[in-house]
Design a protein around this motif. Structure first.
Motif, PDB file in Angstrom:
ATOM      1  N   ALA A 220     181.880 102.382  64.383  1.00  0.00           N
ATOM      2  CA  ALA A 220     181.578 101.329  63.409  1.00  0.00           C
ATOM      3  C   ALA A 220     182.533 100.153  63.570  1.00  0.00           C
ATOM      4  N   ALA A 221     183.820 100.439  63.825  1.00  0.00           N
ATOM      5  CA  ALA A 221     184.793  99.361  64.008  1.00  0.00           C
ATOM      6  C   ALA A 221     184.488  98.552  65.263  1.00  0.00           C
ATOM      7  N   LEU A 222     184.069  99.246  66.333  1.00  0.00           N
ATOM      8  CA  LEU A 222     183.695  98.540  67.561  1.00  0.00           C
ATOM      9  C   LEU A 222     182.564  97.550  67.303  1.00  0.00           C
ATOM     10  N   ARG A 223     181.582  97.976  66.525  1.00  0.00           N
ATOM     11  CA  ARG A 223     180.440  97.112  66.251  1.00  0.00           C
ATOM     12  C   ARG A 223     180.791  96.016  65.245  1.00  0.00           C
ATOM     13  N   ASP A 224     181.660  96.350  64.294  1.00  0.00           N
ATOM     14  CA  ASP A 224     181.975  95.392  63.229  1.00  0.00           C
ATOM     15  C   ASP A 224     182.872  94.252  63.693  1.00  0.00           C
ATOM     16  N   ARG A 225     183.824  94.568  64.545  1.00  0.00           N
ATOM     17  CA  ARG A 225     184.875  93.591  64.829  1.00  0.00           C
ATOM     18  C   ARG A 225     184.354  92.266  65.381  1.00  0.00           C
ATOM     19  N   PRO A 226     183.537  92.255  66.443  1.00  0.00           N
ATOM     20  CA  PRO A 226     183.058  90.949  66.935  1.00  0.00           C
ATOM     21  C   PRO A 226     182.168  90.239  65.931  1.00  0.00           C
ATOM     22  N   VAL A 227     181.439  90.999  65.128  1.00  0.00           N
ATOM     23  CA  VAL A 227     180.565  90.383  64.136  1.00  0.00           C
ATOM     24  C   VAL A 227     181.382  89.700  63.053  1.00  0.00           C
ATOM     25  N   LEU A 228     182.425  90.374  62.573  1.00  0.00           N
ATOM     26  CA  LEU A 228     183.261  89.784  61.531  1.00  0.00           C
ATOM     27  C   LEU A 228     184.071  88.607  62.059  1.00  0.00           C
ATOM     28  N   GLU A 229     184.493  88.667  63.316  1.00  0.00           N
ATOM     29  CA  GLU A 229     185.183  87.527  63.907  1.00  0.00           C
ATOM     30  C   GLU A 229     184.257  86.313  63.967  1.00  0.00           C
ATOM     31  N   ALA A 230     183.003  86.539  64.376  1.00  0.00           N
ATOM     32  CA  ALA A 230     182.032  85.447  64.416  1.00  0.00           C
ATOM     33  C   ALA A 230     181.711  84.944  63.010  1.00  0.00           C
ATOM     34  N   ALA A 231     181.619  85.874  62.051  1.00  0.00           N
ATOM     35  CA  ALA A 231     181.324  85.487  60.670  1.00  0.00           C
ATOM     36  C   ALA A 231     182.430  84.615  60.102  1.00  0.00           C
ATOM     37  N   TRP A 232     183.684  84.999  60.351  1.00  0.00           N
ATOM     38  CA  TRP A 232     184.803  84.189  59.845  1.00  0.00           C
ATOM     39  C   TRP A 232     184.807  82.807  60.489  1.00  0.00           C
ATOM     40  N   SER A 233     184.553  82.738  61.791  1.00  0.00           N
ATOM     41  CA  SER A 233     184.523  81.455  62.476  1.00  0.00           C
ATOM     42  C   SER A 233     183.443  80.549  61.885  1.00  0.00           C
ATOM     43  N   PHE A 234     182.250  81.105  61.665  1.00  0.00           N
ATOM     44  CA  PHE A 234     181.168  80.331  61.079  1.00  0.00           C
ATOM     45  C   PHE A 234     181.506  79.921  59.648  1.00  0.00           C
ATOM     46  N   PHE A 235     182.031  80.860  58.870  1.00  0.00           N
ATOM     47  CA  PHE A 235     182.394  80.579  57.476  1.00  0.00           C
ATOM     48  C   PHE A 235     183.397  79.436  57.396  1.00  0.00           C
ATOM     49  N   PHE A 236     184.429  79.500  58.202  1.00  0.00           N
ATOM     50  CA  PHE A 236     185.470  78.469  58.122  1.00  0.00           C
ATOM     51  C   PHE A 236     184.931  77.120  58.599  1.00  0.00           C
ATOM     52  N   ARG A 237     184.159  77.151  59.694  1.00  0.00           N
ATOM     53  CA  ARG A 237     183.625  75.902  60.228  1.00  0.00           C
ATOM     54  C   ARG A 237     182.619  75.253  59.289  1.00  0.00           C
ATOM     55  N   ARG A 238     181.737  76.052  58.697  1.00  0.00           N
ATOM     56  CA  ARG A 238     180.660  75.509  57.881  1.00  0.00           C
ATOM     57  C   ARG A 238     181.086  75.229  56.443  1.00  0.00           C
ATOM     58  N   TYR A 239     181.886  76.129  55.846  1.00  0.00           N
ATOM     59  CA  TYR A 239     182.176  76.031  54.423  1.00  0.00           C
ATOM     60  C   TYR A 239     183.571  75.490  54.102  1.00  0.00           C
ATOM     61  N   VAL A 240     184.536  75.722  54.973  1.00  0.00           N
ATOM     62  CA  VAL A 240     185.915  75.376  54.642  1.00  0.00           C
ATOM     63  C   VAL A 240     186.373  74.092  55.309  1.00  0.00           C
ATOM     64  N   ARG A 241     186.151  73.969  56.612  1.00  0.00           N
ATOM     65  CA  ARG A 241     186.724  72.836  57.337  1.00  0.00           C
ATOM     66  C   ARG A 241     186.302  71.472  56.800  1.00  0.00           C
ATOM     67  N   PRO A 242     185.034  71.238  56.416  1.00  0.00           N
ATOM     68  CA  PRO A 242     184.670  69.905  55.924  1.00  0.00           C
ATOM     69  C   PRO A 242     185.536  69.443  54.749  1.00  0.00           C
ATOM     70  N   GLY A 243     185.825  70.343  53.817  1.00  0.00           N
ATOM     71  CA  GLY A 243     186.686  69.960  52.704  1.00  0.00           C
ATOM     72  C   GLY A 243     188.150  69.968  53.076  1.00  0.00           C
ATOM     73  N   TRP A 244     188.547  70.918  53.931  1.00  0.00           N
ATOM     74  CA  TRP A 244     189.940  71.020  54.366  1.00  0.00           C
ATOM     75  C   TRP A 244     190.378  69.749  55.081  1.00  0.00           C
ATOM     76  N   GLU A 245     189.490  69.192  55.909  1.00  0.00           N
ATOM     77  CA  GLU A 245     189.817  67.965  56.635  1.00  0.00           C
ATOM     78  C   GLU A 245     189.980  66.773  55.704  1.00  0.00           C
TER      79      GLU A 245
END
Length: 594
Positions: A220-245
């Motif tokens: 489960a960890a093998l399958r989860d890790r790349p997905v959660l890494e991609a999810a965090w990248s998308f989350f930060f880029r789409r939801y956080v960075r526009p306001g953070w900048e």
């Protein structure tokens, strides 16, 4: 080949770097000696000795730079044993299983990753201080057993007999960009020859994860890790960075990520079923192959059927997860930024982004009409001449709708933020923007705006902000020459900031300072500091690449001032510095007559 033999081969290949370096120095000395004899005869050999010494010295400096160790800068926040005794207990237990020493430090990171870093010497032949980095977003989403599996995999990299080989590969990969050409060729040979040993070490680390956490948790960890890494990248880029900048930060960054993952659960499940691409230098086999290999192993520490309990969240490994989240956010992403609740943060970010785009239209309008108070009505007059694009005008109209109180932002984790009208439906002003681009239809655009409650003649004032307000940092250029002065240049998405350079004797400060200017200091505050100069891209009347070597850009501003940016002998980039400047100069070229 056994794991021990593979590890021994890796160590021999690592030692070979120093043999190649010595051979290169000897080759330089021989070539210089032969060249001096050929030019001036044997009698000039004594005179040539200083030249040979100098040449060998220069070559030695280059080789030393390529092989030198660069101490890694710690990231995140430290986790003392008394603040997370359970996490430290688990990590030490796993290190004992792995047959390696436990980390000297544990630090929390603000992204979805787990890794172990070690300050090594001699390209990994000698170990050093070891630090375990754990991403708080992973602990929020994962269960304890899956977190144990990931920790076991990372510490398993350092298990004997392949621990030295793993350290060496990391050290060589980090040093590769600084290596002279001959060493770089040998490095590629080393990486190719070491690939088998590294893959075997990765497989051993996966097996350790099964032993420590159980087969189900490891898979489960093998399958989860790349997905959660991609999810965090998308989350930060789409939801956080526009306001953070733009100088804002959500008041609960990591809680927002947990809500995002919950709302997008179906999409993340789809990602888990997709096979990810692998890089030729990737030390990991594809996830599908790794899962298949673990499927044939004994169940490890899996509980017997019927004895399962609800899995505990991995945050129980930390004594005060909420306090750790606040401390991590304050230390890494919140500096100098205004905290807002998520709905207000989304609204502020969206409005600031529209404001940035509208400012370009308003500045161009003011320059065209020769006035400083140009607003929406004047911008529509200029738009009717075909000066702006539909997208630019639409951004201006959307901003006007917000200022007029006829539109607001809707926050959603399952869809992008949307601007909605009074009736709750998405507000789309693209057709009105198209009408505004022609003198024959601009009056129709004005009428449609009035029908929506936006009167261009009496709308709230829309004037461009001054300075770098609302801009986002893109990249940096260090140790360049700007108008004859040694400087650093911070490249934003709306302009650039020229910062006085660091003296040559303090060059160690250059990169950390640029990193801080790009990530920690709001552009508006950076531009306002004494001696700093902000230049908006919209002020570029003309810009061109004057010379390719050394790279030189010549920029003329509308007020007649000139800006000349030239590469120096020790110029460095942080991020895509030169390409960002090239894009800015290309975008500044007029597409319509002025």
């Amino acid at each position: 080949m056994t794991a021990t033999l593979r590890a021994a081969l890796s160590v021999v290949l690592l030692a070979g770097f120093y043999l190649v370096a010595l051979a290169q120095l000897a080759l330089v000395a021989v070539l210089l000696l032969v060249a001096s004899m050929w030019v001036a005869g044997q009698g000039a050999v004594k005179l040539a000795l200083p030249l040979i010494t100098l040449g060998v010295g220069v070559a030695a400096l280059a080789l030393g730079r390529g092989l030198a160790y660069r101490r890694s800068r710690p990231h995140g926040i430290p986790v003392a044993p008394e603040r997370a005794p359970e996490l430290w207990r688990v990590v030490r237990e796993i290190a004992d299983h792995a047959g390696t020493r436990a980390p000297d430090h544990i630090r929390l990171l603000p992204d979805a990753t787990v890794r172990v870093a070690e300050d090594v010497r001699l390209l990994g032949l000698r170990g050093g201080v070891r630090t375990l980095y754990v991403g708080l977003p992973l602990l929020q989403i994962m269960t304890v057993d899956r977190a144990r599996a990931m920790l076991a995999h990372e510490l398993g990299h350092f298990s004997p007999p392949g621990g030295v080989a793993y350290r060496g590969r990391l050290a060589v990969t980090a040093a590769l960009p600084r290596m002279p050409i001959l060493l770089r060729w040998y490095a590629y040979l080393y990486l190719a020859a070491d690939a088998g040993a590294t893959r075997a070490q990765e497989a051993a680390a996966d097996r350790l994860a099964v032993t420590v956490a159980g087969r189900g948790a490891a898979i489960a960890a093998l399958r989860d890790r790349p997905v959660l890494e991609a999810a965090w990248s998308f989350f930060f880029r789409r939801y956080v960075r526009p306001g953070w900048e733009h100088g804002y930060v959500p008041d609960d960054l990591y809680g927002g990520f947990a809500d995002f993952v919950h709302a997008r659960a179906d999409e993340l499940d789809d990602l888990r079923s997709q096979a990810a691409d692998t890089d030729r230098w990737d030390t990991h086999a594809p996830v599908t192959e790794r899962v298949a290999a673990l499927g044939g192993l004994p169940a490890g520490s899996d509980p017997p059927p019927g004895a399962e309990e609800p899995p505990a969240p991995a945050t129980v490994l930390i004594t005060d997860p909420a306090g750790a989240a606040r401390a991590l956010q304050d230390a890494t992403v919140a500096e100098g930024r205004r905290p807002l609740a998520w709905p207000e943060f989304t609204a502020a970010a969206g409005t600031a982004t529209l404001r940035r785009d509208a400012d370009q239209v308003l500045r161009e309008t003011g320059r065209t009409l020769g006035r400083d108070d140009a607003g929406l009505s004047e911008a529509l007059d200029v738009a009717a001449t075909g000066r702006f694009t539909r997208g630019q005008v639409e951004s201006l109209l959307l901003l006007a709708a917000i200022h007029a109180g006829v539109a607001g932002w809707r926050h959603s984790w399952s869809a992008p933020p949307r601007l909605i009208g009074r009736d709750g439906s998405p507000l789309k002003l693209g057709e009105i923007a198209s009408l505004a681009l022609s003198e024959s239809t601009v009056d129709q655009a004005r009428k449609h705006l009035v029908d929506l409650g936006i009167d261009a003649g009496s709308a709230p004032p829309l004037t461009p902000r001054s300075g770098a307000a609302g801009a986002g940092a893109v990249a940096g250029l260090m140790n360049v020459i700007v108008n004859g002065e040694r400087s650093d240049v911070v490249l934003l998405n709306t302009g650039l900031i020229v910062v006085p350079g660091v003296p040559r004797l303090r060059q160690r400060e250059v990169r950390p300072r640029m990193h801080a200017m790009l990530t920690s200091i709001p552009p508006e505050r950076l531009a306002a500091e004494p001696g700093h100069r902000f230049v908006a891209y919209t002020e570029f009347a003309d810009a061109r690449l004057a010379r390719r070597v050394p790279k030189t850009y010549e920029i003329t501003l509308y007020d007649g001032a000139a800006l000349k940016i030239r590469a120096g002998g020790d110029t460095e980039e942080l991020g895509p510095g030169w390409s960002a400047l090239a894009d800015a100069t290309l975008a500044s070229r007029p597409t319509t007559p002025r």
